[in-house]
Scaffold this motif. Sequence first.
Motif, PDB file in Angstrom:
ATOM      1  N   GLY A 277     -10.306 -39.834   5.237  1.00 13.27           N
ATOM      2  CA  GLY A 277     -10.698 -40.776   6.277  1.00 13.27           C
ATOM      3  C   GLY A 277     -10.128 -42.162   6.141  1.00 13.27           C
ATOM      4  O   GLY A 277     -10.548 -43.082   6.853  1.00 13.27           O
ATOM      5  N   THR A 278      -9.183 -42.350   5.252  1.00 19.28           N
ATOM      6  CA  THR A 278      -8.546 -43.655   5.084  1.00 19.28           C
ATOM      7  C   THR A 278      -7.138 -43.449   4.540  1.00 19.28           C
ATOM      8  O   THR A 278      -6.850 -42.418   3.921  1.00 19.28           O
ATOM      9  CB  THR A 278      -9.348 -44.559   4.130  1.00 19.28           C
ATOM     10  OG1 THR A 278      -8.699 -45.837   4.008  1.00 19.28           O
ATOM     11  CG2 THR A 278      -9.460 -43.937   2.741  1.00 19.28           C
ATOM     12  N   THR A 279      -6.281 -44.419   4.784  1.00 18.56           N
ATOM     13  CA  THR A 279      -4.945 -44.427   4.179  1.00 18.56           C
ATOM     14  C   THR A 279      -4.816 -45.541   3.153  1.00 18.56           C
ATOM     15  O   THR A 279      -3.753 -45.707   2.553  1.00 18.56           O
ATOM     16  CB  THR A 279      -3.864 -44.612   5.263  1.00 18.56           C
ATOM     17  OG1 THR A 279      -4.049 -45.894   5.903  1.00 18.56           O
ATOM     18  CG2 THR A 279      -3.938 -43.509   6.310  1.00 18.56           C
ATOM     19  N   ARG A 280      -5.895 -46.307   2.953  1.00 15.60           N
ATOM     20  CA  ARG A 280      -5.838 -47.493   2.093  1.00 15.60           C
ATOM     21  C   ARG A 280      -6.218 -47.122   0.660  1.00 15.60           C
ATOM     22  O   ARG A 280      -7.339 -46.694   0.393  1.00 15.60           O
ATOM     23  CB  ARG A 280      -6.773 -48.581   2.626  1.00 15.60           C
ATOM     24  CG  ARG A 280      -6.513 -48.959   4.068  1.00 15.60           C
ATOM     25  CD  ARG A 280      -7.315 -50.170   4.517  1.00 15.60           C
ATOM     26  NE  ARG A 280      -8.747 -50.029   4.298  1.00 15.60           N
ATOM     27  CZ  ARG A 280      -9.649 -50.956   4.649  1.00 15.60           C
ATOM     28  NH1 ARG A 280      -9.245 -52.082   5.221  1.00 15.60           N
ATOM     29  NH2 ARG A 280     -10.932 -50.761   4.418  1.00 15.60           N
ATOM     30  N   ARG A 281      -5.274 -47.288  -0.240  1.00 25.86           N
ATOM     31  CA  ARG A 281      -5.511 -46.942  -1.640  1.00 25.86           C
ATOM     32  C   ARG A 281      -6.743 -47.648  -2.196  1.00 25.86           C
ATOM     33  O   ARG A 281      -7.549 -47.046  -2.917  1.00 25.86           O
ATOM     34  CB  ARG A 281      -4.285 -47.298  -2.482  1.00 25.86           C
ATOM     35  CG  ARG A 281      -4.444 -46.969  -3.968  1.00 25.86           C
ATOM     36  CD  ARG A 281      -3.181 -47.206  -4.764  1.00 25.86           C
ATOM     37  NE  ARG A 281      -3.355 -46.802  -6.151  1.00 25.86           N
ATOM     38  CZ  ARG A 281      -3.250 -45.554  -6.594  1.00 25.86           C
ATOM     39  NH1 ARG A 281      -2.983 -44.583  -5.753  1.00 25.86           N
ATOM     40  NH2 ARG A 281      -3.416 -45.267  -7.878  1.00 25.86           N
ATOM     41  N   PHE A 282      -6.896 -48.917  -1.865  1.00 24.25           N
ATOM     42  CA  PHE A 282      -7.972 -49.690  -2.480  1.00 24.25           C
ATOM     43  C   PHE A 282      -9.353 -49.252  -2.009  1.00 24.25           C
ATOM     44  O   PHE A 282     -10.353 -49.560  -2.658  1.00 24.25           O
ATOM     45  CB  PHE A 282      -7.753 -51.185  -2.232  1.00 24.25           C
ATOM     46  CG  PHE A 282      -6.714 -51.800  -3.145  1.00 24.25           C
ATOM     47  CD1 PHE A 282      -5.680 -51.043  -3.681  1.00 24.25           C
ATOM     48  CD2 PHE A 282      -6.764 -53.148  -3.469  1.00 24.25           C
ATOM     49  CE1 PHE A 282      -4.721 -51.607  -4.509  1.00 24.25           C
ATOM     50  CE2 PHE A 282      -5.805 -53.730  -4.308  1.00 24.25           C
ATOM     51  CZ  PHE A 282      -4.792 -52.950  -4.827  1.00 24.25           C
ATOM     52  N   ASP A 283      -9.449 -48.515  -0.891  1.00 24.23           N
ATOM     53  CA  ASP A 283     -10.731 -47.912  -0.530  1.00 24.23           C
ATOM     54  C   ASP A 283     -11.184 -46.926  -1.605  1.00 24.23           C
ATOM     55  O   ASP A 283     -12.381 -46.716  -1.802  1.00 24.23           O
ATOM     56  CB  ASP A 283     -10.617 -47.180   0.814  1.00 24.23           C
ATOM     57  CG  ASP A 283     -10.638 -48.117   2.006  1.00 24.23           C
ATOM     58  OD1 ASP A 283     -11.232 -49.204   1.903  1.00 24.23           O
ATOM     59  OD2 ASP A 283     -10.056 -47.763   3.052  1.00 24.23           O
ATOM     60  N   GLY A 284     -10.222 -46.328  -2.286  1.00 23.54           N
ATOM     61  CA  GLY A 284     -10.565 -45.395  -3.355  1.00 23.54           C
ATOM     62  C   GLY A 284     -11.237 -46.050  -4.541  1.00 23.54           C
ATOM     63  O   GLY A 284     -11.938 -45.376  -5.311  1.00 23.54           O
ATOM     64  N   TYR A 285     -11.026 -47.351  -4.707  1.00 24.09           N
ATOM     65  CA  TYR A 285     -11.668 -48.064  -5.813  1.00 24.09           C
ATOM     66  C   TYR A 285     -13.093 -48.489  -5.481  1.00 24.09           C
ATOM     67  O   TYR A 285     -13.912 -48.676  -6.377  1.00 24.09           O
ATOM     68  CB  TYR A 285     -10.834 -49.293  -6.198  1.00 24.09           C
ATOM     69  CG  TYR A 285      -9.421 -48.952  -6.604  1.00 24.09           C
ATOM     70  CD1 TYR A 285      -9.156 -47.937  -7.515  1.00 24.09           C
ATOM     71  CD2 TYR A 285      -8.335 -49.635  -6.066  1.00 24.09           C
ATOM     72  CE1 TYR A 285      -7.861 -47.610  -7.876  1.00 24.09           C
ATOM     73  CE2 TYR A 285      -7.033 -49.320  -6.428  1.00 24.09           C
ATOM     74  CZ  TYR A 285      -6.801 -48.308  -7.332  1.00 24.09           C
ATOM     75  OH  TYR A 285      -5.520 -47.991  -7.675  1.00 24.09           O
ATOM     76  N   ASN A 286     -13.380 -48.657  -4.204  1.00 26.26           N
ATOM     77  CA  ASN A 286     -14.750 -48.975  -3.785  1.00 26.26           C
ATOM     78  C   ASN A 286     -15.595 -47.724  -3.572  1.00 26.26           C
ATOM     79  O   ASN A 286     -16.815 -47.816  -3.429  1.00 26.26           O
ATOM     80  CB  ASN A 286     -14.733 -49.769  -2.473  1.00 26.26           C
ATOM     81  CG  ASN A 286     -14.387 -51.237  -2.664  1.00 26.26           C
ATOM     82  OD1 ASN A 286     -14.742 -51.842  -3.680  1.00 26.26           O
ATOM     83  ND2 ASN A 286     -13.707 -51.822  -1.694  1.00 26.26           N
ATOM     84  N   TYR A 287     -14.961 -46.560  -3.563  1.00 26.12           N
ATOM     85  CA  TYR A 287     -15.624 -45.351  -3.060  1.00 26.12           C
ATOM     86  C   TYR A 287     -16.901 -45.005  -3.811  1.00 26.12           C
ATOM     87  O   TYR A 287     -17.955 -44.768  -3.195  1.00 26.12           O
ATOM     88  CB  TYR A 287     -14.654 -44.167  -3.103  1.00 26.12           C
ATOM     89  CG  TYR A 287     -15.234 -42.932  -2.469  1.00 26.12           C
ATOM     90  CD1 TYR A 287     -15.161 -42.739  -1.095  1.00 26.12           C
ATOM     91  CD2 TYR A 287     -15.892 -41.959  -3.233  1.00 26.12           C
ATOM     92  CE1 TYR A 287     -15.710 -41.615  -0.494  1.00 26.12           C
ATOM     93  CE2 TYR A 287     -16.443 -40.838  -2.646  1.00 26.12           C
ATOM     94  CZ  TYR A 287     -16.350 -40.676  -1.273  1.00 26.12           C
ATOM     95  OH  TYR A 287     -16.913 -39.558  -0.686  1.00 26.12           O
TER      96      TYR A 287
END
Length: 303
Positions: A277-287
Amino acid sequence: MAAIVPPEKLAIIKAQADFWAHSMRSPIVRTPEEYGLKYEDISFPSYDQVALKGWFFPCEGSNKLIICNHPMPMNRYGYPGHLDEFKQLCDFEVNFLPEYKVLHDAGYNVLCYDQRNHGESEEGDGGVAGAGRHEWKDSVGVKRWVDKHPVYSKMTLGLMSRCMGANAQFEAISRYPELFDNVKCIVAPQPVTARYPAEAFCAQLGILDEIDVLEEEIRKLGGWTTTEMGPKPFVPKVHIPTLISQVHDDTWTKPEDVETIFELLGAEQKKLFWIEGTTRRFDGYNYFGEHPEEMLAWYAKYM
């Protein structure tokens, strides 16, 4: 004979080389008090005596400890992408404090620290960053310090090792497997071979055809090439149960990189969790601070 690179492109290449060779320090702009977390400031030496700084969050009545590190160019708090001067990598904040709060409230003591050349820790290796290739010495240092501590040494241990921190942790385990024999499990968000984001950056900047020049410039600065910065040579010797998470459509890399890392991983108990649901790598750090279920289930199963 090497092709001549136009001056305007060479300037971009040199700036990219400086980033990979030296990373950058980002400030700690939040405190644990904002999340109702009691904490202690801690400091300890790395394997090669670089002074590292961190926080310890005690959880009363718990004998379980999770040691956390961070991606490049972040720190133990996260990354202030919401501030103008740090928006070049992402334009939103990465904040690990909600994740620490989740872990604390689930019954874990938490120890987090800044790796060398990041946050409030000292410079190491002449300021040269390695996306794990130098920072493994910090993973060894914190583990040796915990093992000698009168309280922490008696705790059941797990690891939260993120990106550069995962690369570093895997290399540390490969080099000193006996040191990590008592670690029960690892959660490893987004380990990466740096060549993949380097190619993505170069394509965006219009210098992809000159990526070999970039590698040469990084070498001139004393750094590792982006091809050399990655965990693939080391993960076969990692036999600790490991959960890897990754933004599937991350524009900085390709699924094949983390899939290969996962396949090479020596652990019998392992899982690759895709963040959709995202293409932003840094969303993976907040997940995991926002959706902690997979993380908590992994720690609960093995700790």
